[in-house]
Design an enzyme around this catalytic site. Structure first.
Site, PDB file in Angstrom:
ATOM      1  N   SER A  91      63.547  17.517  60.245  1.00 23.79           N
ATOM      2  CA  SER A  91      64.199  18.375  59.251  1.00 23.79           C
ATOM      3  C   SER A  91      63.688  17.984  57.881  1.00 23.79           C
ATOM      4  O   SER A  91      63.679  16.791  57.543  1.00 23.79           O
ATOM      5  CB  SER A  91      65.717  18.213  59.305  1.00 23.79           C
ATOM      6  OG  SER A  91      66.324  18.661  58.102  1.00 23.79           O
ATOM      7  N   GLY A  92      63.275  18.969  57.083  1.00 29.06           N
ATOM      8  CA  GLY A  92      62.775  18.687  55.744  1.00 29.06           C
ATOM      9  C   GLY A  92      63.857  18.156  54.822  1.00 29.06           C
ATOM     10  O   GLY A  92      63.669  17.136  54.140  1.00 29.06           O
ATOM     11  N   SER A  93      65.022  18.829  54.777  1.00 22.50           N
ATOM     12  CA  SER A  93      66.085  18.385  53.870  1.00 22.50           C
ATOM     13  C   SER A  93      66.606  17.012  54.272  1.00 22.50           C
ATOM     14  O   SER A  93      66.870  16.155  53.405  1.00 22.50           O
ATOM     15  CB  SER A  93      67.221  19.410  53.827  1.00 22.50           C
ATOM     16  OG  SER A  93      67.788  19.588  55.098  1.00 22.50           O
ATOM     17  N   GLY A 259      63.723  22.767  54.785  1.00 25.59           N
ATOM     18  CA  GLY A 259      62.294  22.473  54.794  1.00 25.59           C
ATOM     19  C   GLY A 259      61.590  23.120  55.962  1.00 25.59           C
ATOM     20  O   GLY A 259      60.492  23.673  55.823  1.00 25.59           O
ATOM     21  N   THR A 260      62.229  23.085  57.154  1.00 20.21           N
ATOM     22  CA  THR A 260      61.581  23.688  58.317  1.00 20.21           C
ATOM     23  C   THR A 260      61.537  25.208  58.196  1.00 20.21           C
ATOM     24  O   THR A 260      60.588  25.849  58.665  1.00 20.21           O
ATOM     25  CB  THR A 260      62.292  23.278  59.614  1.00 20.21           C
ATOM     26  OG1 THR A 260      63.706  23.431  59.449  1.00 20.21           O
ATOM     27  CG2 THR A 260      61.987  21.838  59.984  1.00 20.21           C
TER      28      THR A 260
END
Length: 347
Positions: A91-93, A259-260
């Site tokens: 996960s980006g965040s 982010g994804t």
């Protein structure tokens, strides 16, 4: 006296998405890799995820990231991501928040300017570049997972909506990508509840008819996510902006664009030939927060154009706290949890 059970936390957010970083109170987990430790947690100690995302300690809109020792010597720390829908491998965040916490907790000492280090996610090593100004973590730039378009412009009948056109990308999870305007949305905050209801109907319809398999990972479960795409605006040469919203669970639209979700957009823009390596896309949420995705390159893997990308955002520390667990509390379930909790004697 009974030993007091507690979990040490650093609550953070990136783009509005709260990530609860577990910094202490959990014993080491078995597993030769962070991925194996995640699988152990999922199969044998899922009580931790439920405890921290449900009343009275949390809410489903939050995420939890458990810091664990890295198993790869190149990484300074490992982390396991827990969300209401389960255990995403990336996960980006959550990565932005975890990297911020690692710096704020002193696991990696801050240095002025740019500094780089590695984290180990369940998906593997992640290169982090942090920008520090006057002791403040101003930005985190992290690698997004290689992303690609699995299905392009298919359509499905959705009860109450009619025929809906969608594409499917993989960017750490499978995403349905839909045009927000075609569904009557401007992607403003007042639409949040209706966005969640509409996304749920679309995802359920797709899940009922379609299964998706990653070209190396194989079956990664049913389609979990939907990303609403607003119109793309050209801000400058090689720099674009688009309003966006990401659905992750019934009733839940992420406060950030994710982010994804941003990586999935880059994969679609590459597939459609509207973006080139070095170009950037800023996705803007219902709450006017944003992440910036950079299209780093592309390679052909079998039938798929796989996009390499980076995501940049900023994490904020909200609080540092200890959660004290009272398993006699009728609101608290400690089932499937005792065997991973560290304990200390009561005063």
């Amino acid at each position: 006296m009974k030993p007091e059970l507690s979990i040490q936390l650093m609550d953070t957010h990136a783009g509005g998405d709260v990530s609860r970083i577990v910094t202490g109170g959990i014993d080491p987990l078995p597993g030769a890799t962070v991925r194996e430790q995640m699988e152990y947690l999922r199969e044998h100690a899922d009580g931790l995820r439920r405890l921290l995302l449900e009343e009275p300690y949390g809410i489903p809109e939050m995420s939890v990231d458990l810091l664990v020792p890295a198993t790869d010597p190149q990484a300074v720390a490992g982390y396991i991501i827990m969300e209401v829908m389960g255990y995403p491998i990336y996960s980006g965040s959550n990565t932005i928040c975890t990297a911020t916490a690692v710096l704020e907790a002193g696991i990696v000492p801050k240095r002025e300017g740019k500094q780089s280090f590695m984290l180990e996610s369940p998906a593997g090593l992640v290169q982090i570049e942090a920008t520090i100004q006057n002791g403040v973590v101003e930005t985190i730039r992290c690698e997004g997972l290689p992303s690609y378009i699995h299905t392009y412009r298919d359509s499905i009948d959705v009860p109450g909506l009619g025929r809906v056109t969608y594409s499917v990308a993989y960017s750490g999870g499978f995403y349905a990508l839909v045009d927000a305007q075609q569904l009557g949305f401007d992607l403003t905050l007042d639409e949040e509840r209706r966005l969640a209801e509409t996304a749920h109907a679309i995802v359920e319809a797709i899940r009922a008819e379609c299964d998706f398999s990653h070209y190396t990972l194989g079956d990664v479960g049913p389609l979990p996510f939907l990303h609403y795409m607003g119109p793309v605006e050209k801000v400058d040469d090689g720099f674009y902006r688009s309003r966006s919203a990401t659905y992750v669970h019934p009733g839940v639209i992420c406060r950030s664009t994710t982010g994804t979700g941003t990586s999935a957009r880059l994969a679609l823009m590459n597939f459609e030939g509207s973006i080139r390596p070095g170009n950037r896309l800023e996705t803007v949420s219902l709450r006017e927060t944003g992440f910036t995705g950079e299209f780093s390159g592309v390679e052909q893997v079998g039938e798929y154009q796989v996009v390499k990308n980076h995501i940049t955002g900023k994490g904020y520390v909200i609080t540092r706290s200890d959660i004290v667990l009272n398993c006699d509390d009728p609101m608290v379930s400690c089932d499937g949890l005792h065997h991973i909790l560290s304990s200390r004697s009561g005063e």
